[in-house]
Design a protein around this motif. Structure first.
Motif, PDB file in Angstrom:
ATOM      1  N   PHE A 241       0.731  -1.241   0.084  1.00 25.93           N
ATOM      2  CA  PHE A 241      -0.030   0.144  -0.262  1.00 25.93           C
ATOM      3  C   PHE A 241       0.878   1.263   0.096  1.00 25.93           C
ATOM      4  O   PHE A 241       2.046   1.192   0.370  1.00 25.93           O
ATOM      5  N   GLU A 242       0.409   2.469  -0.261  1.00 22.46           N
ATOM      6  CA  GLU A 242       1.111   3.619   0.028  1.00 22.46           C
ATOM      7  C   GLU A 242       0.585   4.298   1.239  1.00 22.46           C
ATOM      8  O   GLU A 242      -0.813   4.456   1.215  1.00 22.46           O
TER       9      GLU A 242
ATOM     10  N   THR B 189       4.551  -7.034   9.450  1.00 20.66           N
ATOM     11  CA  THR B 189       4.031  -6.021   8.868  1.00 20.66           C
ATOM     12  C   THR B 189       4.551  -4.537   8.612  1.00 20.66           C
ATOM     13  O   THR B 189       5.623  -4.412   9.438  1.00 20.66           O
ATOM     14  N   ALA B 190       4.021  -3.793   8.003  1.00 15.83           N
ATOM     15  CA  ALA B 190       4.407  -2.196   8.081  1.00 15.83           C
ATOM     16  C   ALA B 190       3.691  -1.369   8.939  1.00 15.83           C
ATOM     17  O   ALA B 190       2.659  -1.634   9.182  1.00 15.83           O
TER      18      ALA B 190
ATOM     19  N   ARG C 283      -3.963  -3.694   9.608  1.00 19.54           N
ATOM     20  CA  ARG C 283      -5.085  -3.470   8.995  1.00 19.54           C
ATOM     21  C   ARG C 283      -5.261  -4.074   7.565  1.00 19.54           C
ATOM     22  O   ARG C 283      -6.514  -4.687   7.441  1.00 19.54           O
ATOM     23  N   GLN C 284      -4.334  -3.877   6.884  1.00 18.42           N
ATOM     24  CA  GLN C 284      -4.368  -4.638   5.480  1.00 18.42           C
ATOM     25  C   GLN C 284      -4.320  -6.127   5.551  1.00 18.42           C
ATOM     26  O   GLN C 284      -5.086  -6.694   4.729  1.00 18.42           O
ATOM     27  N   VAL C 285      -3.466  -6.649   6.324  1.00 15.65           N
ATOM     28  CA  VAL C 285      -3.392  -8.038   6.462  1.00 15.65           C
ATOM     29  C   VAL C 285      -4.734  -8.614   6.812  1.00 15.65           C
ATOM     30  O   VAL C 285      -5.375  -9.787   6.410  1.00 15.65           O
TER      31      VAL C 285
ATOM     32  N   VAL D 183       4.472   6.971   0.415  1.00 20.13           N
ATOM     33  CA  VAL D 183       5.582   6.028   0.362  1.00 20.13           C
ATOM     34  C   VAL D 183       5.199   4.743   0.290  1.00 20.13           C
ATOM     35  O   VAL D 183       3.928   4.182   1.124  1.00 20.13           O
ATOM     36  N   ARG D 184       5.816   3.859  -0.527  1.00 17.57           N
ATOM     37  CA  ARG D 184       5.271   2.380  -0.677  1.00 17.57           C
ATOM     38  C   ARG D 184       5.782   1.650   0.476  1.00 17.57           C
ATOM     39  O   ARG D 184       6.812   1.789   0.919  1.00 17.57           O
TER      40      ARG D 184
END
Length: 375
Positions: free
Chosen positions: A44-45, A133-134, A144-146, A50-51
């Motif tokens: 995600f950005e 995770t990031a 959250r994305q996971v 920022v990636r």
């Protein structure tokens, strides 16, 4: 490789949350593949474009087993203490590994990778999952994305995998932690020399909003409904910050910002307080945003899973902590505790370190868990 070997390689990546964590994620993904994992990559950005990337890996077949969680981002190291080596130059001195992220929480991930190596030739009856995770340090965006998009995470949930968040607890078993709530209110004015009447002081609209935030602070500190004595401190710590960024005293401030960062505890519904803050902001004519929100983590301390963790860790009583983890986003997992090497007292410090003993003990404990739940 030992945990120390892995920790040195991980710490060497400068993965401050304001930067991309793609390089360290590439390393983690390749390492997992070398260990035989299938991997899933989610990107995600962030708000600044920022990636970022999170990596989810699975070793073995079937469902259940052990699900380990870590994050690869670290806090800034602008105040790093040592002159002889930088924060991203991992250095061993006096039985400690120094470097940003050594404790929070690349050392923990290193322990898990080293533990997995011990089972490279073993037949697994249940899988091992590793998730990295990031953006854990800045709002749990990767977790959250996971939780919402990862097929492997959905598999962990459906299979009732035993979850371990490897944040530093000195290998104590933590069954609960506080959540997060971040509010940002912004008042806009117009800059001008204060000797004229051409400016609009943004602080004037902010003042009544601050009065309301102070009232909420006082209520959450004194009202028993907002207390939970399982935690220390037993309140949500309604922390108010203000800044008008004005560079001179003779300028009318063109912008005024109030931030609130609170830590709700299990069973507390912050919706009424958030809506109260929103209503006050609207009344004052200022912008309002819920910038971050994450649920508290809680599992029954008398549950069989907590009992298993205590037995494997050689502990008698589980604990709570007042900081948050990616667990704020991973509540779909029914069996989830925080348990990792290192002390939270060393996290985010200007000389961050983890002891070599904790790296060794963390590896041993994670290997025991793999043996009990997967092998």
């Amino acid at each position: 490789m030992t945990a120390l070997d892995y920790a040195k390689e991980l710490v060497a990546f400068e993965s401050t949350s304001s930067l991309s964590n793609i390089p360290v994620s590439d390393y983690v993904e390749q390492t997992l593949r070398n260990l035989g994992f299938e991997t899933e990559r989610l990107e995600f950005e962030d708000r600044q474009g920022v990636r970022k990337a999170s990596i989810v890996g699975k070793l073995g077949t079937g469902t259940g087993g052990m699900a380990y969680f870590s994050h690869t981002d670290v806090v800034p190291a602008d105040d790093w203490f040592f002159q002889e080596h930088g924060p991203f130059e991992p250095t061993v001195k006096d039985d400690r590994l120094f470097g940003r992220g050594s404790c929070d929480m690349k050392g923990s991930l290193a322990c898990m990778l080293a533990a997995v190596e011990q089972f490279r030739n073993a037949t697994l009856t249940h899988p091992i999952y590793i998730t990295c995770t990031a953006d854990e340090e800045v709002g749990y965006n990767g977790a959250r994305q996971v939780a919402s998009e990862s097929a492997l995470f959905s598999e962990m949930v459906d299979g009732r995998a035993r979850g371990i968040i490897g944040e530093p607890t000195e290998l104590e078993v933590v069954y609960a932690h506080k959540g997060i709530c971040g509010l940002v209110a912004t008042s806009h004015g117009r800059a001008a020399h204060s000797s004229t009447n051409e400016g609009i002081n943004a602080n004037l609209a902010m003042i009544p909003y601050l009065v309301e935030m102070k009232q909420i602070h006082d209520e959450t500190e004194s009202d028993p409904a907002w207390r939970n004595d399982e935690f220390q401190p037993p309140t949500m710590s309604w922390n108010i910050g203000i800044n008008d960024h004005t560079r001179a005293v003779n300028i009318t401030p063109p912008r005024s910002i109030c931030t609130v960062y609170a830590r709700p505890m299990p069973g507390q519904d912050l919706t009424p307080i958030i809506e109260r803050a929103r209503a006050k902001a609207e009344e004052c004519g200022i912008e309002f945003e819920v910038r971050a929100f994450g649920d508290p983590l809680y599992i029954d301390p008398t549950s069989p899973f907590v009992g298993e963790c205590l037995q494997l860790a050689g502990r008698s009583t589980p604990k709570t902590v007042s900081y948050g983890t990616d667990g704020a986003m991973l509540g779909a997992l029914e069996q989830l505790v925080v348990l990792g090497p290192g002390s939270i007292a060393q996290a985010h410090t200007h000389d961050e370190w983890i002891t070599l003993e904790q790296l060794e003990r963390g590896t041993q404990l994670y290997a025991k868990m793999i043996d009990a739940w997967c092998a």
